[in-house]
Write a protein that holds these residues in place. Structure first.
Motif, PDB file in Angstrom:
ATOM      1  N   ARG A  28      46.683  -5.845 -30.600  1.00  0.00           N
ATOM      2  CA  ARG A  28      46.694  -6.607 -29.346  1.00  0.00           C
ATOM      3  C   ARG A  28      48.023  -7.327 -29.152  1.00  0.00           C
ATOM      4  NH1 ARG A  28      44.851  -5.252 -24.970  1.00  0.00           N
ATOM      5  NH2 ARG A  28      44.019  -6.871 -23.664  1.00  0.00           N
ATOM      6  N   THR A  29      48.688  -7.698 -30.233  1.00  0.00           N
ATOM      7  CA  THR A  29      49.990  -8.356 -30.107  1.00  0.00           C
ATOM      8  C   THR A  29      51.094  -7.354 -29.777  1.00  0.00           C
ATOM      9  OG1 THR A  29      50.491  -8.195 -32.471  1.00  0.00           O
ATOM     10  CG2 THR A  29      49.329 -10.169 -31.735  1.00  0.00           C
ATOM     11  N   GLU A  30      50.809  -6.062 -29.963  1.00  0.00           N
ATOM     12  CA  GLU A  30      51.811  -5.020 -29.736  1.00  0.00           C
ATOM     13  C   GLU A  30      51.586  -4.255 -28.442  1.00  0.00           C
ATOM     14  OE1 GLU A  30      51.110  -2.641 -33.155  1.00  0.00           O
ATOM     15  OE2 GLU A  30      51.936  -4.108 -34.539  1.00  0.00           O
ATOM     16  N   CYS A  31      50.442  -4.463 -27.800  1.00  0.00           N
ATOM     17  CA  CYS A  31      50.056  -3.618 -26.672  1.00  0.00           C
ATOM     18  C   CYS A  31      49.614  -4.496 -25.508  1.00  0.00           C
ATOM     19  CB  CYS A  31      48.906  -2.705 -27.112  1.00  0.00           C
ATOM     20  SG  CYS A  31      48.296  -1.626 -25.825  1.00  0.00           S
ATOM     21  N   ASP A  32      49.907  -4.034 -24.299  1.00  0.00           N
ATOM     22  CA  ASP A  32      49.508  -4.795 -23.119  1.00  0.00           C
ATOM     23  C   ASP A  32      48.088  -4.463 -22.674  1.00  0.00           C
ATOM     24  OD1 ASP A  32      49.735  -2.285 -21.995  1.00  0.00           O
ATOM     25  OD2 ASP A  32      51.384  -2.815 -20.657  1.00  0.00           O
ATOM     26  N   GLY A  33      47.427  -3.539 -23.368  1.00  0.00           N
ATOM     27  CA  GLY A  33      46.041  -3.209 -23.048  1.00  0.00           C
ATOM     28  C   GLY A  33      45.874  -2.312 -21.849  1.00  0.00           C
ATOM     29  N   GLY A  34      46.933  -1.699 -21.397  1.00  0.00           N
ATOM     30  CA  GLY A  34      46.847  -0.814 -20.233  1.00  0.00           C
ATOM     31  C   GLY A  34      45.968   0.392 -20.511  1.00  0.00           C
ATOM     32  N   CYS A  47      45.625   2.550 -22.929  1.00  0.00           N
ATOM     33  CA  CYS A  47      45.952   2.848 -24.328  1.00  0.00           C
ATOM     34  C   CYS A  47      44.727   3.437 -25.041  1.00  0.00           C
ATOM     35  CB  CYS A  47      46.400   1.559 -25.011  1.00  0.00           C
ATOM     36  SG  CYS A  47      46.656   1.714 -26.782  1.00  0.00           S
ATOM     37  N   CYS A 107      43.436   1.132 -27.801  1.00  0.00           N
ATOM     38  CA  CYS A 107      42.607   0.023 -27.301  1.00  0.00           C
ATOM     39  C   CYS A 107      41.193   0.492 -26.989  1.00  0.00           C
ATOM     40  CB  CYS A 107      43.238  -0.602 -26.060  1.00  0.00           C
ATOM     41  SG  CYS A 107      44.693  -1.614 -26.405  1.00  0.00           S
TER      42      CYS A 107
END
Length: 111
Positions: free
Chosen positions: A63-69, A71, A74
Motif C-alpha cells: 500500500r505504501t508503494e501503490c496508489d491502488g488504481g 493493480c 491490490c
C-alpha cells in the motif's frame, strides 16, 4: 480428480511459486520445525495465523508503494485480506465458544 491428486497438484503449484520467490529449503524446514512443536490440534491455527500476519505485512508494504488504481496485486491482496479477517474472526469465535463450553460444563459426577 481425486482428493490426493488435488493435494498433490496444490503442493506442486505452491512449491513452484516458492521457488520463484526464493523460499529456501532451510526456511521451509525451520517453519516445519516450529509447527512440529505445536500440539497437532493447534498446527492449522498456528499456520493460519502466521500466514495471516505475513499477508498483512505484504498488504501494508504494498500500500505504501501503490496508489491502488488498477493493480492486480491490490485485487489479490483484497481477496487475501478478506480470507485472513474471516479466518481470524472464526478462530476467535471458536475459542470463545470453547471457553464458554468449558466454563459451563457440568461433569456427570457433579450433577
Amino acid at each position: 480428480m481425486h482428493v490426493e491428486e488435488t493435494v498433490r497438484d496444490a503442493l506442486l503449484q505452491v512449491e513452484g511459486a516458492a521457488r520463484l520467490y526464493g523460499a529456501g529449503e532451510e526456511s521451509i524446514a525451520g517453519f516445519r520445525e516450529i509447527l512440529a512443536r505445536q500440539h497437532p490440534n493447534d498446527r492449522g491455527t498456528y499456520a493460519s495465523a502466521a500466514l495471516g500476519r505475513v499477508i498483512t505485512d505484504i498488504a501494508y508494504n504494498h500500500r505504501t508503494e501503490c496508489d491502488g488504481g488498477d493493480c492486480r496485486t491490490c485485487v489479490g491482496l483484497q481477496e487475501a485480506m478478506t480470507v485472513v479477517v474471516a479466518s481470524v474472526r472464526s478462530m476467535i469465535a471458536d475459542e470463545m465458544t470453547w471457553k464458554r463450553r468449558r466454563r459451563n460444563r457440568r461433569w456427570f459426577w457433579s450433577r
